[in-house]
Scaffold this motif. Structure first.
Motif, mmCIF file in Angstrom:
data_model
loop_
_atom_site.group_PDB
_atom_site.id
_atom_site.type_symbol
_atom_site.label_atom_id
_atom_site.label_comp_id
_atom_site.label_asym_id
_atom_site.label_seq_id
_atom_site.Cartn_x
_atom_site.Cartn_y
_atom_site.Cartn_z
ATOM 1 N N THR A 147 -73.262 -1.531 38.900
ATOM 2 C CA THR A 147 -73.441 -0.205 38.307
ATOM 3 C C THR A 147 -73.110 -0.247 36.824
ATOM 4 O OG1 THR A 147 -72.931 0.870 40.408
ATOM 5 C CG2 THR A 147 -72.695 2.218 38.414
ATOM 6 N N PHE A 148 -72.054 -0.959 36.457
ATOM 7 C CA PHE A 148 -71.677 -1.086 35.045
ATOM 8 C C PHE A 148 -72.814 -1.716 34.238
ATOM 9 C CE2 PHE A 148 -69.958 -3.232 31.380
ATOM 10 C CZ PHE A 148 -69.121 -2.280 30.833
ATOM 11 N N ILE A 149 -73.373 -2.792 34.750
ATOM 12 C CA ILE A 149 -74.479 -3.470 34.063
ATOM 13 C C ILE A 149 -75.657 -2.519 33.913
ATOM 14 C CG2 ILE A 149 -76.222 -5.306 34.285
ATOM 15 C CD1 ILE A 149 -73.959 -7.059 35.524
ATOM 16 N N ASN A 150 -76.008 -1.806 34.976
ATOM 17 C CA ASN A 150 -77.131 -0.859 34.914
ATOM 18 C C ASN A 150 -76.890 0.230 33.871
ATOM 19 O OD1 ASN A 150 -78.550 -2.212 36.930
ATOM 20 N ND2 ASN A 150 -77.710 -0.941 38.557
ATOM 21 N N LYS A 151 -75.680 0.784 33.848
ATOM 22 C CA LYS A 151 -75.350 1.842 32.867
ATOM 23 C C LYS A 151 -75.392 1.300 31.442
ATOM 24 C CE LYS A 151 -73.873 5.451 35.375
ATOM 25 N NZ LYS A 151 -74.402 6.778 35.267
ATOM 26 N N PHE A 152 -74.864 0.101 31.241
ATOM 27 C CA PHE A 152 -74.899 -0.494 29.904
ATOM 28 C C PHE A 152 -76.342 -0.662 29.443
ATOM 29 C CE2 PHE A 152 -75.487 -4.309 27.309
ATOM 30 C CZ PHE A 152 -74.872 -3.860 26.146
ATOM 31 N N ILE A 153 -77.186 -1.209 30.288
ATOM 32 C CA ILE A 153 -78.595 -1.428 29.922
ATOM 33 C C ILE A 153 -79.261 -0.099 29.603
ATOM 34 C CG2 ILE A 153 -80.843 -2.182 30.799
ATOM 35 C CD1 ILE A 153 -79.259 -4.364 32.379
ATOM 36 N N GLU A 155 -77.853 2.658 28.490
ATOM 37 C CA GLU A 155 -77.345 3.155 27.196
ATOM 38 C C GLU A 155 -77.871 2.319 26.020
ATOM 39 O OE1 GLU A 155 -75.540 5.889 26.380
ATOM 40 O OE2 GLU A 155 -75.774 6.470 28.487
ATOM 41 N N PHE A 156 -77.851 1.014 26.165
ATOM 42 C CA PHE A 156 -78.245 0.124 25.071
ATOM 43 C C PHE A 156 -79.733 0.245 24.744
ATOM 44 C CE2 PHE A 156 -79.049 -3.949 22.937
ATOM 45 C CZ PHE A 156 -77.978 -3.998 22.056
#
Length: 160
Positions: A147-153, A155-156
């Motif tokens: 989930t963290f990776i998905n949210k970062f992508i 946002e970025f």
């Protein structure tokens, strides 16, 4: 485990191991470095593969997932602690590898996100990768890495 024990278990003459390595950590670094350079070669091959979707979201997912969920994470952490504790040779070699990865990742991001700061983007992704790896090694169940990776992508890449 001592170098002599490593040599015995490997079926290699003790003198041969001592000829190339002064400490166990130097041997461990070479093992980890071989693994890291293999990951680097795979990253470059993946990015250059014209048959794959290597868009920015896929690039970020590839780098973060492949870098954080690696079996050699514990060894990377051990070597990092050794470098922090004063092993200058390991420290310099790790910094050199970080630079290599940062440049490749930053350049790839800049190609896919024109106007982005190449150096900052490379460091940002590497810093996230190390943080993710640490949370995974700790077994921190409060953080859902996927989930963290998905949210970062999300946002970025929001303003693409």
């Amino acid at each position: 485990m001592l170098l002599a024990e490593i040599a015995a278990r490997s079926g290699i003459a003790k003198g041969s191991v001592y000829y190339y390595y002064k400490t166990k950590d130097e041997l461990l670094y070479d093992v980890a470095d071989g693994y890291l350079m293999g990951m680097y070669d795979e990253l470059i091959a993946w990015m250059e593969n014209k048959e794959k979707d290597t868009s920015l979201p896929r690039l970020l997912r590839y780098v973060l997932s492949r870098g954080a969920f690696v079996p050699a994470g514990g060894l990377r952490l051990h070597l990092t602690v050794d470098a922090i504790d004063g092993n200058k040779r390991v420290k310099n070699r790790l910094i050199e590898r970080y630079s290599t990865f940062r440049k490749a990742i930053g350049s790839a991001i800049a190609e896919r996100k024109p106007g982005s700061d190449q150096e900052y983007s490379g460091w940002l992704v590497l810093t996230l990768l190390d943080g993710l790896m640490l949370q995974i090694l700790l077994g921190n169940n409060e953080m859902d890495s996927e989930t963290f990776i998905n949210k970062f992508i999300e946002e970025f890449t929001r303003h693409e």
